[in-house]
Enzyme design. Structure first.
Site, mmCIF file in Angstrom:
data_model
loop_
_atom_site.group_PDB
_atom_site.id
_atom_site.type_symbol
_atom_site.label_atom_id
_atom_site.label_comp_id
_atom_site.label_asym_id
_atom_site.label_seq_id
_atom_site.Cartn_x
_atom_site.Cartn_y
_atom_site.Cartn_z
ATOM 1 N N CYS A 37 31.052 40.577 -14.005
ATOM 2 C CA CYS A 37 31.445 41.778 -14.598
ATOM 3 C C CYS A 37 31.537 43.045 -14.338
ATOM 4 C CB CYS A 37 31.301 41.223 -15.872
ATOM 5 S SG CYS A 37 29.499 42.256 -16.010
ATOM 6 N N CYS B 116 22.004 40.780 -15.221
ATOM 7 C CA CYS B 116 23.554 41.517 -15.919
ATOM 8 C C CYS B 116 22.964 42.390 -17.678
ATOM 9 C CB CYS B 116 24.199 40.736 -15.997
ATOM 10 S SG CYS B 116 25.430 40.710 -16.730
ATOM 11 N N GLU C 155 0.779 -1.420 0.064
ATOM 12 C CA GLU C 155 0.557 -0.096 -0.200
ATOM 13 C C GLU C 155 0.608 1.245 -0.070
ATOM 14 O OE1 GLU C 155 -2.961 0.177 3.506
ATOM 15 O OE2 GLU C 155 -3.285 -2.439 3.643
ATOM 16 N N LYS D 128 10.693 3.595 3.592
ATOM 17 C CA LYS D 128 10.224 4.960 3.499
ATOM 18 C C LYS D 128 11.151 5.462 2.374
ATOM 19 C CE LYS D 128 9.706 6.964 7.480
ATOM 20 N NZ LYS D 128 9.334 7.610 8.353
ATOM 21 N N TYR E 203 -7.462 1.830 6.190
ATOM 22 C CA TYR E 203 -6.218 0.984 5.740
ATOM 23 C C TYR E 203 -6.446 -0.498 6.549
ATOM 24 C CZ TYR E 203 -3.444 4.227 7.828
ATOM 25 O OH TYR E 203 -2.647 5.157 8.978
ATOM 26 N N CYS F 211 30.118 39.309 -20.119
ATOM 27 C CA CYS F 211 29.900 39.244 -18.495
ATOM 28 C C CYS F 211 30.785 37.787 -18.627
ATOM 29 C CB CYS F 211 28.885 39.262 -18.359
ATOM 30 S SG CYS F 211 28.323 38.549 -16.213
ATOM 31 N N LYS G 161 2.156 4.590 1.125
ATOM 32 C CA LYS G 161 1.880 5.209 2.731
ATOM 33 C C LYS G 161 1.950 6.164 3.003
ATOM 34 C CE LYS G 161 4.809 5.513 6.987
ATOM 35 N NZ LYS G 161 5.124 6.406 7.302
ATOM 36 N N ASP H 209 0.827 10.458 3.708
ATOM 37 C CA ASP H 209 2.387 11.427 5.025
ATOM 38 C C ASP H 209 1.084 12.193 5.450
ATOM 39 O OD1 ASP H 209 3.931 12.329 6.193
ATOM 40 O OD2 ASP H 209 5.019 13.082 4.667
ATOM 41 N N CYS I 116 26.514 43.078 -10.913
ATOM 42 C CA CYS I 116 26.979 41.861 -11.603
ATOM 43 C C CYS I 116 28.368 41.464 -10.753
ATOM 44 C CB CYS I 116 27.123 41.315 -13.300
ATOM 45 S SG CYS I 116 27.865 39.848 -13.739
HETATM 46 S S1 IVH Z 1 -0.273 0.207 8.886
HETATM 47 C C1 IVH Z 1 -0.587 -1.363 12.951
HETATM 48 N N1 IVH Z 1 -0.943 1.379 6.330
HETATM 49 O O1 IVH Z 1 2.351 4.603 8.799
HETATM 50 C C2 IVH Z 1 0.285 -0.515 11.763
HETATM 51 N N2 IVH Z 1 -0.069 3.070 8.064
HETATM 52 O O2 IVH Z 1 5.145 5.522 9.959
HETATM 53 C C3 IVH Z 1 -0.350 0.127 11.245
HETATM 54 N N3 IVH Z 1 0.176 5.009 7.524
HETATM 55 O O3 IVH Z 1 1.333 5.109 12.232
HETATM 56 C C4 IVH Z 1 -0.386 0.890 10.319
HETATM 57 N N4 IVH Z 1 -0.410 4.731 5.511
HETATM 58 O O4 IVH Z 1 0.008 6.786 11.152
HETATM 59 C C5 IVH Z 1 -0.504 1.569 7.467
HETATM 60 N N5 IVH Z 1 -1.650 2.279 4.245
HETATM 61 C C6 IVH Z 1 -1.465 2.220 5.219
HETATM 62 C C7 IVH Z 1 0.015 3.849 5.386
HETATM 63 C C8 IVH Z 1 -0.225 3.945 7.210
HETATM 64 C C9 IVH Z 1 0.144 5.879 6.110
HETATM 65 C C10 IVH Z 1 1.017 5.604 8.686
HETATM 66 C C11 IVH Z 1 0.196 5.188 9.969
HETATM 67 C C12 IVH Z 1 1.048 4.879 10.821
HETATM 68 C C13 IVH Z 1 2.638 5.162 10.208
HETATM 69 C C14 IVH Z 1 4.341 4.247 10.420
#
Ligand code: IVH
Length: 668
Positions: free
Chosen positions: A410, A425, A115, A313, A225, A431, A117, A119, A407
């Site tokens: 020059c 310039c 999945e 990450k 998720y 230059c 991640k 932010d 400048c």
């Molecule tokens: S699963 C028990 N799935 O990333 C594990 N986390 O660095 C539950 N996050 O605390 C997390 N996207 O805030 C999961 N697709 C995703 C996510 C995700 C973002 C965040 C979440 C977690 C943090 C960990």
């Protein structure tokens, strides 16, 4: 009586539908159809009716999304199931080790769900008997803050489930889309409010608002998720959980996938690292989860994180560092760009110690000062830039930057034309910076593509006086080059052979290499196709240039100005004398090469100028009158005496259709 209460109920229902519809336009589609005032009116009507008829209030009424009055503070929520975090992998080796460990423990290869991640901010969402009851931040994992009223303002958060369950605890990520973040910060900038450093901070700031109306104005969104706990339902696979969440009305990120082994995981990680910039929301990595819940159970968790999942990450794209100095760089067209000198910081996998500040206005607008702590960013292939200042960190010793008026290379005056962001310039080719940058451009890949001439060698050539302009390159001897520091006979000879080779480049490359203002590689190609040789391009003049498809007044003006400059004409002549190719396509190679055409009468499908351009671009020649050497007369409607003359001389006469066939044939 019953009739009246039915009417009220109907009215309440209609108002709710209307409000939900506008929520959808506003939050999902980012395209409100009514003004905020009109929206508030609808909401007020609904709230008034609900106040008078409290029995009509439902849990999922849109009025319940927006907290009417500011909260004093957030109360604590003890999580029914602790909210764990994820352990991290910073490279594929870490992922590989994790996979090895899992396969050892399970005695087989588990299937993975991959999945994005997101932010943002993780939240736990409680549903009791099918209705949303509480939403909480992660907090320390055991106790979070109750931000239910703020979460209710997120239109994609279902207030009622499709299928009622006694208890469902969902975990998800609240986030701010990139577009909403940009709009929010632009508004704050106009109002002189401090800017949010990134979408995650903005999302966190918005969810921690005591007044939910502020949260509601922030266009937040949410992806679900995980299911933390469920009563009345069982799942064998995590992928089924995702599908079920989607069915229940949650916003589930669609970009998840199944992988049979860790190699497949690697390729998805690589794919998303490349594609992350295209997403409408920020991601900071990839989450890999074991699909089978039985496997998950067997693997278990530590006190901090589950063993069945890991976060890969991406290298951070943003970071905070100190701005030590601001220097200015002069480009090949004289544009003076301010650059920040930073304490080195690792961004997106590379060490960054310089970042662009774009222009003078940007420095002023963001109030960037020497000594400030700043947020620096390097996203994908984009040049690192300074995003914002952390004003809270100021000590009072920071120094306001004043943009230079001369400048640094020059000493010529720096001017900034009215209405333009860029300062320039005025030194031109006097230059050294403009000369150096111009040469670097001349030899670059898309231009003359001369190998071995990096910026350092170019600098040496200029400093030693061996080269003053681009044409001088073609008069260099290998013995001269080999005398430069750190350049031996072999590399000097290689450079000479690369210079020699570049003489045969087509005209379009040369036009681009000359660095004529506003003329990029594409415009250069169009011009070369149209005029075919440097002489005709130089003579063309504004009127002819502007009649070329895709060439606008700015480019036409720049080209005319270039060829009006003595110095440039001298360089072009020196290039020609050295034997540098000045044509796009050898006339003899062109399909209509050597063929002479006369045009008469009106053509339906193109103007005369277009017909002429076409013939010339295919190597043909246009004649003003019919003679014995004429090969074709193109006769449109109402042809003149040229037609009769062609007939009497027995010269081929083409009607429009035949002519089009000929030029199309020429094309293929
Ligand atoms: S699963 C028990 N799935 O990333 C594990 N986390 O660095 C539950 N996050 O605390 C997390 N996207 O805030 C999961 N697709 C995703 C996510 C995700 C973002 C965040 C979440 C977690 C943090 C960990």
């Amino acid at each position: 009586m019953a009739d009246k209460s039915n009417k009220i109920k109907e009215k309440v229902e209609k108002l709710r539908q209307e409000i939900e519809k506008h929520n959808h336009y506003y939050f999902d589609l980012d395209s409100p159809q009514i003004s905020d005032r009109e929206y508030d009116q609808l909401m007020l009507q609904l709230m008034e009716l609900e106040r008078l008829h409290p029995q009509l209030i439902t849990e999922d009424s849109p009025s319940q999304r927006v907290g009417g009055k500011p909260l004093d503070a957030f109360s604590g929520v003890e999580h029914r199931v602790p909210l764990l975090s994820l352990s991290n992998a910073f490279n594929f080796e870490d992922l590989k080790e994790w996979d090895n460990r899992l396969r050892r423990t399970l005695g087989e290869q588990p299937q993975y769900v991959v999945e994005l991640k997101i932010d943002g901010l993780s939240v736990a969402l409680y549903y009791e008997e099918g209705y949303f009851s509480t939403g909480a931040t992660r907090g320390d994992g055991l106790t979070g803050e109750d931000i239910s009223s703020n979460l209710k303002t997120i239109s994609t958060l279902p207030l009622a489930l499709r299928e009622s369950l006694p208890l469902l605890i969902v975990k998800g990520e609240a986030y701010m889309p990139k577009g909403a973040f940009k709009t929010l910060n632009e508004g704050r900038e106009r109002e002189g409010l401090p800017l949010f450093a990134n979408p995650r901070n903005a999302a966190a700031g918005s969810l921690r608002q005591l007044d939910s109306r502020v949260t509601a104005s922030r266009a937040l969104n949410l992806f679900a998720y995980e299911i933390q706990l469920v009563e009345g339902k069982e799942f064998q696979l995590h992928s089924q959980v995702l599908e079920y969440l989607d069915y229940q009305g949650f916003n589930v990120n669609p970009n998840w996938g199944l992988c049979e082994n860790i190699d497949e995981v690697f390729s998805l990680c690589e794919e998303w690292e490349k594609k992350r910039a295209q997403l409408e929301y920020e991601i900071d990595g990839i989450v890999v989860k074991v699909d089978m819940r039985e496997h998950q159970r067997l693997l278990g968790s530590t006190s901090k994180s589950p063993r069945w999942a890991i976060a890969y990450k991406f290298p951070a794209e943003q970071g905070v560092t100190r701005l030590r100095d601001i220097i200015v760089r002069v480009g090949r067209t004289g544009v003076v760009t301010p650059t920040a000198v930073l304490d080195p910081i690792s961004l997106a996998g590379t060490t960054v110690s310089r970042a662009t500040l774009h222009n003078e206005d940007n420095i002023k607008d963001k109030d960037i000062r020497l000594g400030d702590m700043v947020v620096a960013q390097k996203a994908g292939d984009i040049i690192p830039e300074v995003v914002s200042v952390i004003k809270e960190e100021r000590t009072g010793d920071e120094i306001i930057f004043s943009f230079p008026t001369k400048c640094p290379e020059c000493g010529s005056k720096i001017v900034r034309p009215e209405g333009e962001a860029a300062a320039r310039c005025t030194g031109g080719l006097v230059c050294p910076a403009q000369r150096r940058e111009g040469l670097i451009h001349f030899v670059s890949r898309g231009a003359m593509d001369i190998e071995g001439l990096g910026p350092r060698v170019i600098e040496q050539l200029l400093d030693s006086g061996l080269v003053e302009d681009a044409a001088d390159l073609y008069y260099l001897q290998w013995e001269e080059i080999s005398q430069l520091e750190r350049l031996g006979e072999k590399s000097a000879k290689n450079i000479i052979s690369s210079i020699e080779k570049s003489k045969d480049n087509p005209l379009s490359r040369l036009i681009f290499a000359l660095g004529i203002r506003n003329v990029g590689a594409r415009a250069a190609k169009i011009l070369a196709d149209r005029y075919n040789n440097m002489e005709d391009l130089g003579r063309a003049g504004f009127e002819s240039l502007i009649s070329v498809h895709e060439i606008g007044p700015k480019i036409a003006e720049s080209i005319e100005a270039f060829f009006n400059e003595d110095h440039n004409l001298k360089v072009v002549k020196k290039l020609r004398d050295a034997g540098v190719n000045m044509v796009e396509m050898e006339k003899t190679d062109a399909p209509l090469s050597g063929q002479k055409f006369v045009l008469t009468g009106r053509l339906d499908s193109m103007t005369r100028a277009e017909a002429r351009e076409k013939i010339e671009s295919l190597g043909g020649e246009i004649q003003g009158s019919v003679g014995r050497k004429t090969n074709y007369v193109v006769a449109g409607e109402k042809p003149g005496s040229k037609y009769d003359r062609a007939q009497s001389l027995g010269i081929a006469i083409l009607d429009e259709e035949q002519f089009r066939a000929l030029i199309n044939e020429g094309k293929s």
